[in-house]
Design an enzyme around this catalytic site. Structure first.
Site: not given
Ligand SMILES: NC(=O)C1=CN([C@@H]2O[C@H](COP(=O)(O)OP(=O)(O)OC[C@H]3O[C@@H](n4cnc5c(N)ncnc54)[C@H](OP(=O)(O)O)[C@@H]3O)[C@@H](O)[C@H]2O)C=CC1
Ligand SMILES: O=C(O)C1=N[C@H](C(=O)O)C[C@H](O)C1
Length: 255
Positions: A142, A146
């Site tokens: 990744h 992350k």
């Molecule tokens: N299931 C799937 O297919 C996928 C899952 N993921 C997962 O999704 C999650 C997010 O990933 P990603 O977008 O890369 O992470 P990011 O850190 O880019 O985004 C998370 C966002 O949530 C915000 N945040 C934190 N606390 C709160 C709150 N209480 N209310 C609202 N917003 C909040 C953060 O703000 P701040 O930065 O200011 O803390 C940030 O903007 C991770 O757990 C990742 O593993 C990611 C990709 C695909």
């Molecule tokens: O944090 C990410 O980017 C992603 N998170 C998810 C995970 O932890 O499996 C899904 C994907 O791999 C991207």
């Protein structure tokens, strides 16, 4: 008026996004905006009041493992269905969500470790292959921003493989290691070794390596762009209100 004569377009489904300024949240807002049958009713990030989301019929959460449970509890209390991509869901957390949902029979929640259709298939293929190979290891790769390791996808894959191995009566994966620098053999998830790689330039990638006498099988999936997750997210957004209770993974929705 017959159904044929009634051409009134259906009202778009109102969607709220939590984590809207994050990497995934930005992509989800764009995808919802671009869909004719969906309306972006609210987009909330850290520090914003959640009350704007009360107008939504479905909430999408891509935040962080430490805040997602609080968000989910709030959505369920409000009677809003939710689609969750945030990682960190242990069996204990899933059980807690089931408990909250028991008091709200009209609410649906979909929690998926990975919304990429290719990734879902990779996990299914790995679970299917598992009983035929004595050896298995998972290598997930990744981007370096992350927060969690190993990934939710790798953890889910390891658990599914472990279940398939147990059902087939396979014993532990062979490994003679006696002398180990801590971490060299990766994390042990239900008896499956998982190695987490972080590097600039990567998005989300996973290899499942199987081995048996004289052959190996590698099942690999690559997400090169976060757009890859959007068809799965939108599929869940459209389906979740018709699926009361908790759905884990996209498998049931794809079928
Ligand atoms: N299931 C799937 O297919 C996928 C899952 N993921 C997962 O999704 C999650 C997010 O990933 P990603 O977008 O890369 O992470 P990011 O850190 O880019 O985004 C998370 C966002 O949530 C915000 N945040 C934190 N606390 C709160 C709150 N209480 N209310 C609202 N917003 C909040 C953060 O703000 P701040 O930065 O200011 O803390 C940030 O903007 C991770 O757990 C990742 O593993 C990611 C990709 C695909
Ligand atoms: O944090 C990410 O980017 C992603 N998170 C998810 C995970 O932890 O499996 C899904 C994907 O791999 C991207």
């Amino acid at each position: 008026m017959t159904d044929e004569q009634d051409k009134t377009p259906a009202e778009p489904l109102r969607v709220g996004v939590l984590g809207a300024r994050g990497r995934m949240g930005i992509e989800v807002c764009k995808a919802v905006d671009a869909a004719d049958d969906l309306e972006l009713a609210a987009s909330i990030d850290q520090g914003d009041s959640r009350s704007a989301v009360s107008a939504a019929e479905v909430v999408v959460d891509f935040t962080t493992p430490d805040v997602v449970m609080d968000n989910l509890r709030w959505c369920i209390d409000q009677g809003i269905s939710a689609v969750v991509g945030t990682t960190g869901f242990t069996e204990q957390r899933l059980e807690q969500v089931r408990g909250w949902l028991a008091d709200k029979p009209g609410v649906g929640v979909v929690i998926a470790p990975n919304f990429g259709i290719g990734a879902v298939l990779m996990m299914q293929f790995a679970a299917r292959a598992a009983r035929h190979f004595e050896s298995v290891e998972i290598i997930e790769q990744h981007h370096p921003r992350k927060l969690d390791a190993p990934s939710g996808t790798a953890t889910h894959t390891a658990r599914q493989i472990a279940r398939a191995r147990a059902e087939a009566g396979l014993g532990p994966v062979p490994d003679a290691t006696k002398d180990e620098v801590s971490g060299a053999r990766g994390a042990d998830i239900d008896g499956v070794r998982v190695h987490a790689v972080r590097a600039t330039g990567l998005v989300a990638h996973q290899e499942v390596l199987f081995g048996t006498t004289g052959e190996t099988l590698t099942i690999r999936h690559d997400s090169y762009d976060r757009a890859s997750f959007m068809p799965g997210v939108l599929l869940a957004v459209r389906a979740v209100r018709n699926r009361p209770g908790l759905t884990v993974g996209l498998d049931a929705l794809l079928d």
